[in-house]
Write an enzyme that holds these catalytic residues in place. Structure first.
Site, short mmCIF file in Angstrom:
data_model
loop_
_atom_site.label_atom_id
_atom_site.label_comp_id
_atom_site.label_asym_id
_atom_site.label_seq_id
_atom_site.Cartn_x
_atom_site.Cartn_y
_atom_site.Cartn_z
CG ASP A 136 -0.59 52.81 24.31
OD1 ASP A 136 -0.99 52.12 25.20
OD2 ASP A 136 0.35 53.77 24.58
CB VAL A 137 -2.64 51.79 18.02
CG1 VAL A 137 -3.67 51.59 17.05
CG2 VAL A 137 -2.45 53.26 18.06
#
Length: 386
Positions: A164-165
């Site tokens: 996600d990051v």
């Protein structure tokens, strides 16, 4: 119009860089991560609020408006916001916003300069485009879990939502590139970015190792596939990392360990040779390091110019002088917190001319609804009476 982590992380960075970010949340519940706890922020009554630490991680420098987009009036409010916006970011399922009149074609017709960024699990195309996307699924599908963990253990995910990051980071750079294009042409565009695609992109050398050799990479725990020694070693009272990234550093390591002969052994003289003979070399180094004190090792590694050091626990990280010197722990106001503030992780980018500004603490759901609606009304009046 994003939630969980990839989109909120992207928009937090844009907010840190100065953007006015309006977080559109579903009325009643808001971002899913608000309930992803414990721990939660402690309120003024001494009890836990509905604001989780997870939510705080990716939602500063934003204003929150609560809108029910299934209500035509709510969807119309979003379209009104878009008319005076530069960027629209969403992470709904493919086509999920079109039924509300909030798809790219509709919004770009109303604002041709709009940059519309769609973050999904598998992208807008392909046989899996319909599937939902979560970090764990991205790590599993994209191959990184097959490389993470001990050789004889089960596949292991990275401890934080790294897929996600990194997707959020890619989204930021894509949006800034699209903004540069718009600055020269006036044109907006649609950005299609997927968790799976971005996760595959950061397979990096392990991915190209396979593409070049045709051999599937193997899990090696804390060892590096292309550098030896570059891993964790057990000392007498804990663990250390040693990262001898070139032959000279390895030579100095052998001197430090009083075994200069190892650097002259043909099996270990070059990195390529060490990679080929890691099963011989690593046990020897492990035996030499095992009886030594961790603090002594850390001091000697620095003295000999060998990359390495102690493995810090999270409390040690945030208590370090380096974190303080680099402002990587920041305090921000929070209207619901008993203390009136929360501690957050700082932005790592240090600008010489336009420093990051910590303006707004993570908002509670709908905290700025009235304020933003008034701005919408003012915009409508401005357009009606130019």
């Amino acid at each position: 119009m994003s939630r969980i982590l990839a989109g909120p992380f992207c928009t937090q960075l844009l907010g840190d860089y100065g953007a006015d970010v309006i977080k559109v949340e579903r009325a009643g519940g808001g971002d899913d991560t608000r309930s992803w706890g414990p721990p939660y922020v402690v309120g003024k009554d001494g009890k836990a609020t509905d604001e989780s630490a997870y939510y705080l991680a990716a939602n500063r420098n934003k204003r929150s408006i609560a809108i029910d987009i299934s209500d035509p009036e709510g969807a119309a409010t979003v379209r009104q916001l878009v008319r005076s916006s530069d960027v629209f970011i969403e992470n709904f399922k493919v086509g999920g916003l079109e039924k509300y009149g909030l798809g790219y074609d509709t919004l770009s017709a109303e604002n041709p300069s709009l940059i519309y960024c769609s973050i999904t699990g598998f992208g807008q195309t392909g046989p899996n485009a319909h599937r939902p996307g979560y970090d764990l699924l991205a790590q599993a599908f994209g191959g990184i879990m097959s490389l993470t963990g001990e050789p004889d253990g089960q596949p292991m995910k990275v401890a934080v939502g790294i897929a996600d990051v990194v997707c959020g980071l890619y989204a930021v750079t894509a949006i800034l590139a699209a903004a540069q294009h718009r600055a020269t042409t006036g044109e907006g565009q649609h950005i299609d970015i997927a968790l799976i695609d971005t996760q595959i992109s950061w397979l990096i050398n392990e991915g190209t190792n396979f593409l070049v050799s045709g051999e599937a990479p193997a899990r090696r725990g804390n060892q590096h596939p292309n550098i030896v020694p570059y891993q964790v070693f057990r000392a007498h009272d804990g663990h250390v990392v040693v990262a001898a990234g070139n032959d000279e550093q390895f030579r100095r390591l052998c001197q430090m360990l009083a075994r200069p002969d190892l650097a002259n052994d043909p099996r270990f003289q070059t990195n390529s040779a060490r990679v080929m003979n890691r099963e011989v070399l690593v046990p020897v180094l492990s035996r030499l390091i095992a009886p030594l004190e961790r603090s002594w090792l850390v001091e000697r590694l620095e003295e000999f110019g060998i990359p390495g050091g102690a493995i810090n626990a999270v409390p040690e990280v945030f208590e370090s002088e380096q974190v303080s010197a680099r402002d990587m722990r920041v305090q921000m106001p929070h209207s619901l917190a008993a203390s009136g503030h929360v501690d957050l992780i700082g932005n790592p980018v240090k600008f010489s001319r336009t420093p990051v500004a910590y303006r707004l603490g993570p908002p509670y759901c709908g905290e700025h609804t009235d304020e933003i609606l008034q701005e919408c009304l003012d915009d409508q009046n401005k357009y009606a009476n130019p």
